[in-house]
Each structure stands twice: as C-alpha cells, then as structure tokens.
Scaffold this motif. Structure first.
Motif, PDB file in Angstrom:
ATOM      1  N   LEU A   1       0.848  -1.192   0.000  1.00  0.00           N
ATOM      2  CA  LEU A   1       0.000   0.000   0.000  1.00  0.00           C
ATOM      3  C   LEU A   1       0.886   1.246   0.000  1.00  0.00           C
ATOM      4  O   LEU A   1       1.611   1.490   0.969  1.00  0.00           O
ATOM      5  CB  LEU A   1      -0.905  -0.014   1.233  1.00  0.00           C
ATOM      6  N   GLY A   2       0.839   1.990  -1.089  1.00  0.00           N
ATOM      7  CA  GLY A   2       1.747   3.128  -1.262  1.00  0.00           C
ATOM      8  C   GLY A   2       3.101   2.598  -1.707  1.00  0.00           C
ATOM      9  O   GLY A   2       4.130   2.867  -1.091  1.00  0.00           O
ATOM     10  N   CYS A   3       3.086   1.842  -2.799  1.00  0.00           N
ATOM     11  CA  CYS A   3       4.293   1.108  -3.238  1.00  0.00           C
ATOM     12  C   CYS A   3       5.368   2.034  -3.787  1.00  0.00           C
ATOM     13  O   CYS A   3       6.516   1.623  -3.941  1.00  0.00           O
ATOM     14  CB  CYS A   3       3.926   0.063  -4.280  1.00  0.00           C
TER      15      CYS A   3
ATOM     16  N   PHE B   1      -0.255  -0.526  -4.935  1.00  0.00           N
ATOM     17  CA  PHE B   1      -1.156   0.618  -5.118  1.00  0.00           C
ATOM     18  C   PHE B   1      -0.418   1.883  -4.738  1.00  0.00           C
ATOM     19  O   PHE B   1       0.289   1.925  -3.719  1.00  0.00           O
ATOM     20  CB  PHE B   1      -2.379   0.500  -4.198  1.00  0.00           C
ATOM     21  N   ASP B   2      -0.633   2.925  -5.536  1.00  0.00           N
ATOM     22  CA  ASP B   2      -0.081   4.234  -5.175  1.00  0.00           C
ATOM     23  C   ASP B   2      -0.902   5.294  -5.900  1.00  0.00           C
ATOM     24  O   ASP B   2      -1.415   5.061  -6.993  1.00  0.00           O
ATOM     25  CB  ASP B   2       1.401   4.347  -5.578  1.00  0.00           C
ATOM     26  N   VAL B   3      -0.987   6.458  -5.293  1.00  0.00           N
ATOM     27  CA  VAL B   3      -1.778   7.537  -5.888  1.00  0.00           C
ATOM     28  C   VAL B   3      -1.004   8.250  -7.005  1.00  0.00           C
ATOM     29  O   VAL B   3      -1.600   8.957  -7.821  1.00  0.00           O
ATOM     30  CB  VAL B   3      -2.219   8.530  -4.783  1.00  0.00           C
TER      31      VAL B   3
ATOM     32  N   ALA C   1       3.142   8.501 -11.890  1.00  0.00           N
ATOM     33  CA  ALA C   1       4.557   8.358 -12.282  1.00  0.00           C
ATOM     34  C   ALA C   1       5.224   7.238 -11.490  1.00  0.00           C
ATOM     35  O   ALA C   1       5.996   6.441 -12.040  1.00  0.00           O
ATOM     36  CB  ALA C   1       5.284   9.678 -12.060  1.00  0.00           C
ATOM     37  N   ASP C   2       4.924   7.167 -10.176  1.00  0.00           N
ATOM     38  CA  ASP C   2       5.533   6.110  -9.357  1.00  0.00           C
ATOM     39  C   ASP C   2       5.017   4.736  -9.771  1.00  0.00           C
ATOM     40  O   ASP C   2       5.781   3.757  -9.829  1.00  0.00           O
ATOM     41  CB  ASP C   2       5.256   6.362  -7.868  1.00  0.00           C
ATOM     42  N   VAL C   3       3.728   4.635 -10.054  1.00  0.00           N
ATOM     43  CA  VAL C   3       3.170   3.346 -10.477  1.00  0.00           C
ATOM     44  C   VAL C   3       3.817   2.915 -11.795  1.00  0.00           C
ATOM     45  O   VAL C   3       4.176   1.741 -11.974  1.00  0.00           O
ATOM     46  CB  VAL C   3       1.627   3.425 -10.594  1.00  0.00           C
TER      47      VAL C   3
ATOM     48  N   THR D   1      -4.163   4.161  -7.222  1.00  0.00           N
ATOM     49  CA  THR D   1      -5.262   4.035  -6.266  1.00  0.00           C
ATOM     50  C   THR D   1      -5.047   5.027  -5.129  1.00  0.00           C
ATOM     51  O   THR D   1      -3.929   5.146  -4.621  1.00  0.00           O
ATOM     52  CB  THR D   1      -5.251   2.607  -5.641  1.00  0.00           C
ATOM     53  N   ASP D   2      -6.097   5.695  -4.732  1.00  0.00           N
ATOM     54  CA  ASP D   2      -6.029   6.576  -3.559  1.00  0.00           C
ATOM     55  C   ASP D   2      -6.392   5.758  -2.319  1.00  0.00           C
ATOM     56  O   ASP D   2      -7.520   5.271  -2.198  1.00  0.00           O
ATOM     57  CB  ASP D   2      -6.996   7.754  -3.735  1.00  0.00           C
ATOM     58  N   LEU D   3      -5.429   5.625  -1.420  1.00  0.00           N
ATOM     59  CA  LEU D   3      -5.628   4.780  -0.234  1.00  0.00           C
ATOM     60  C   LEU D   3      -6.558   5.410   0.790  1.00  0.00           C
ATOM     61  O   LEU D   3      -6.845   4.795   1.814  1.00  0.00           O
ATOM     62  CB  LEU D   3      -4.275   4.465   0.407  1.00  0.00           C
ATOM     63  N   SER D   4      -7.036   6.608   0.533  1.00  0.00           N
ATOM     64  CA  SER D   4      -8.020   7.175   1.465  1.00  0.00           C
ATOM     65  C   SER D   4      -9.411   6.621   1.185  1.00  0.00           C
ATOM     66  O   SER D   4     -10.336   6.869   1.953  1.00  0.00           O
ATOM     67  CB  SER D   4      -8.013   8.708   1.421  1.00  0.00           C
TER      68      SER D   4
ATOM     69  N   SER E   1       3.326  -1.957   4.041  1.00  0.00           N
ATOM     70  CA  SER E   1       3.252  -0.529   3.739  1.00  0.00           C
ATOM     71  C   SER E   1       4.395   0.170   4.466  1.00  0.00           C
ATOM     72  O   SER E   1       4.583  -0.028   5.661  1.00  0.00           O
ATOM     73  CB  SER E   1       1.905   0.045   4.198  1.00  0.00           C
ATOM     74  N   TYR E   2       5.137   0.990   3.735  1.00  0.00           N
ATOM     75  CA  TYR E   2       6.287   1.689   4.337  1.00  0.00           C
ATOM     76  C   TYR E   2       6.231   3.172   4.003  1.00  0.00           C
ATOM     77  O   TYR E   2       6.158   3.560   2.827  1.00  0.00           O
ATOM     78  CB  TYR E   2       7.595   1.076   3.811  1.00  0.00           C
ATOM     79  N   ASN E   3       6.236   3.975   5.044  1.00  0.00           N
ATOM     80  CA  ASN E   3       6.303   5.444   4.931  1.00  0.00           C
ATOM     81  C   ASN E   3       5.148   6.039   4.133  1.00  0.00           C
ATOM     82  O   ASN E   3       5.353   6.915   3.290  1.00  0.00           O
ATOM     83  CB  ASN E   3       7.652   5.882   4.321  1.00  0.00           C
TER      84      ASN E   3
HETATM   85  C1  LIG Z   1       7.644   8.246   1.072  1.00  0.00           C
HETATM   86  S1  LIG Z   1       6.877   7.452  -0.281  1.00  0.00           S
HETATM   87  C2  LIG Z   1       7.129   5.738   0.094  1.00  0.00           C
HETATM   88  C3  LIG Z   1       6.978   4.880  -1.133  1.00  0.00           C
HETATM   89  C4  LIG Z   1       7.381   3.405  -0.967  1.00  0.00           C
HETATM   90  N1  LIG Z   1       6.589   2.730   0.049  1.00  0.00           N
HETATM   91  C5  LIG Z   1       8.851   3.264  -0.695  1.00  0.00           C
HETATM   92  O1  LIG Z   1       9.225   2.532   0.232  1.00  0.00           O
HETATM   93  O2  LIG Z   1       9.671   3.839  -1.430  1.00  0.00           O
HETATM   94  C6  LIG Z   1       5.148   7.672   0.084  1.00  0.00           C
HETATM   95  C7  LIG Z   1       4.253   7.145  -1.024  1.00  0.00           C
HETATM   96  O3  LIG Z   1       2.893   7.232  -0.593  1.00  0.00           O
HETATM   97  C8  LIG Z   1       2.116   7.595  -1.720  1.00  0.00           C
HETATM   98  N2  LIG Z   1       0.860   8.162  -1.240  1.00  0.00           N
HETATM   99  C9  LIG Z   1       0.681   9.277  -0.505  1.00  0.00           C
HETATM  100  N3  LIG Z   1      -0.618   9.491  -0.267  1.00  0.00           N
HETATM  101  C10 LIG Z   1      -1.286   8.465  -0.859  1.00  0.00           C
HETATM  102  C11 LIG Z   1      -2.664   8.122  -0.977  1.00  0.00           C
HETATM  103  N4  LIG Z   1      -3.621   8.880  -0.439  1.00  0.00           N
HETATM  104  N5  LIG Z   1      -2.991   7.010  -1.668  1.00  0.00           N
HETATM  105  C12 LIG Z   1      -2.017   6.236  -2.240  1.00  0.00           C
HETATM  106  N6  LIG Z   1      -0.709   6.514  -2.165  1.00  0.00           N
HETATM  107  C13 LIG Z   1      -0.335   7.607  -1.483  1.00  0.00           C
HETATM  108  C14 LIG Z   1       2.987   8.583  -2.458  1.00  0.00           C
HETATM  109  O4  LIG Z   1       2.589   8.755  -3.799  1.00  0.00           O
HETATM  110  C15 LIG Z   1       4.360   7.945  -2.312  1.00  0.00           C
HETATM  111  O5  LIG Z   1       4.650   7.063  -3.369  1.00  0.00           O
END
Ligand SMILES: C[S@@+](CC[C@H](N)C(=O)[O-])C[C@H]1O[C@@H](n2cnc3c(N)ncnc32)[C@H](O)[C@@H]1O
Length: 253
Positions: free
Chosen positions: A27-29, A50-52, A55-57, A76-79, A94-96
């Motif tokens: 979650l938030g990959c 999943f990530d919002v 570009a990251d996806v 995907t928006d995780l909210s 899920s990390y950070n």
């Molecule tokens: C600090 S990065 C960490 C990314 C990844 N987990 C890593 O270890 O590199 C935070 C990630 O959360 C995503 N993010 C922030 N808000 C989000 C949301 N509402 N839904 C999905 N992804 C979200 C951002 O786009 C970003 O890719």
C-alpha cells in the motif's frame, strides 16, 4: 547501496512470512522498492502495488516487468476502499505512507478486510522526530529537522511526521492482532546512500516550504544547515541516524 537494497525492505519481506506463490499487496508502493525485494526473494510471489502517483506506479511497473509471479500495479487513492475482495491476499505491507492519510485507521480496517484469516500486515514508518544529524549548530539543526518533520509537502494530502511512534497504538486499536514491534535504526558516518538521500529530502522540503512562505525556517537558514552538514562530512564529523518503527500484525483467524 541502491534504494531498493535498503534493510527496511528486507525486514518487510522477512516479517510478511509470505509462502511461495502467495499474494502480497504493498500500500503506497511508490517506485516499487519493497515489491522488488519480494521479487528477489520469492520469484513466484504474486505482487500487487497501489499508489496515488501515476509516475511512481509507472516506474514500479517498469521495475517489476520481468517478475515471473506477475505484478499488478494500480493507481489508487488509499483514502478510499482498497480495490481488493475480502480475504483475498496473504500479506499486506506498507512503508512510509500512513503519515499521508487523514484517517489511517480506516485504511487498517480495509487491511483487515482484504487479508485472509491469519494473513500478516506489516506496517512500517520512520518517525521523523528520531532524526539525528551531526553537522550544523544545535539550535539551527533542531529547527530544520523539526520543520522537516512538521512540513506538509506539496505531494501530501496530509502529514504526520511523528506517526512512527503512533503505529503500535494504531494497529492495536484496529481489527488486526499485533504480534510484534520492531525498531530499525539506520545509521551512517558518511554522506552517501540513504543518509545523503534523506539530507537531500530535508533540504528540498524545508527550502521549498521557505520559498512558498510555509515553514518556520528561512532559505538562508536551510542553506547554512546544509553547509554545516557538508563541512562535517568533509571533516569526518558527520553522523546520521533515523528510526523506523515496524508493526507486525495478523488478521483474526
Ligand atoms: C515516502 S513514499 C514511500 C513509497 C514506498 N513505500 C517506498 O518505500 O519507497 C510515500 C508514497 O505514498 C504515496 N501516497 C501518498 N498518499 C497516498 C494516498 N492517499 N494514496 C495512495 N498513495 C499515497 C505517495 O505517492 C508515495 O509514493
């Protein structure tokens, strides 16, 4: 060390205890470093990310294109609700990411819904108030590091830089059962790798905040802080540490 080799991603893989052929959702990959660690260790794992950020996806899709077990990456928006059926994944990591969500408890309820009974959730976050940087003078260093912790950067819909210390309580209040809490302290005596990337994040976030009138620190102060860090590194006085808190939990069997 590349971003994908950082110890936290290995810890997430170890803690998830995924069986060969198992299905894991990140979650938030982001650009895919955790899923890449799964791919290295478990070639038959079925990866979901999943990530919002589009570009990251896209970057994660490229990184994982050759994974034999297959990778499903989705913007995907995780909210909102997770686009996964009940009891359909073996592990969630899920990390950070949770700091960016206004209601992390809602996401944890979704995690409990999509995990199969007994499946593991591994949620990790740096607590940014744990940052230790030997370089700039004391008061300046405190102000810059605290400004970074508290800043809501433009890409964030919400920010809580101290969420690391709250993770055990958040998971404990969720429908998941907490099995353990593991701290991971990342340190460096040289301005390279993860330490250099984090110093760069701090400089860019806090100077960006100054440029838009958001933060409590001026652009000149950020520049002075950065110069102090670089001088310390050149003179062999640099030290960096940050703590990530990892909570391991399972879905009720
Ligand atoms: C600090 S990065 C960490 C990314 C990844 N987990 C890593 O270890 O590199 C935070 C990630 O959360 C995503 N993010 C922030 N808000 C989000 C949301 N509402 N839904 C999905 N992804 C979200 C951002 O786009 C970003 O890719």
């Amino acid at each position: 060390m590349s971003e994908t080799d950082e110890a936290i991603h290995e810890l997430l893989v170890d803690s998830a205890q995924l069986s060969p052929g198992g299905r894991v959702a990140d979650l938030g990959c982001g650009r895919g470093p955790t899923l890449a660690a799964f791919a290295r260790r478990l070639p038959s794992a079925r990866l979901i990310g999943f990530d919002v950020s589009t570009a990251d996806v896209e970057a994660a899709r490229t990184l994982l294109a050759d994974h034999p077990g297959g990778a499903e990456l989705r913007v995907t928006d995780l909210s909102g609700p997770l686009p996964l059926a009940d009891d359909s994944v073996d592990a969630v990591v899920s990390y950070n990411v949770l700091e960016c969500l206004a209601d992390p408890a809602a996401l944890l309820r979704e995690v409990a819904r999509v995990l199969r009974p007994g499946g593991r959730a591994v949620v990790a976050h740096v607590d940014f108030d744990s940052l230790m940087v030997a370089g700039a003078p004391r008061e300046l260093d405190r102000r810059v590091c605290h400004a970074f912790t508290d800043d809501q950067q433009p890409w964030m819909a919400h920010a809580d830089g101290r969420i690391g210390r709250k993770l055990p309580g958040l998971l404990g209040a969720s429908p998941l059962v907490v099995e353990g809490v593991v701290p991971l302290v990342t340190t460096s005596t040289v301005l390279e790798g993860h330490a250099a990337r984090r110093i760069g994040h701090i400089r860019e976030a806090v100077s960006g905040a100054a440029a838009t009138g958001r933060g409590p620190v001026s652009a000149q102060e950020v520049a002075d802080w950065d110069a102090g860090v670089r001088l310390a590194a050149a003179e062999g006085r640099f030290f960096f540490a940050e703590t990530a808190v990892t909570v391991i939990a399972r879905a009720v069997a």
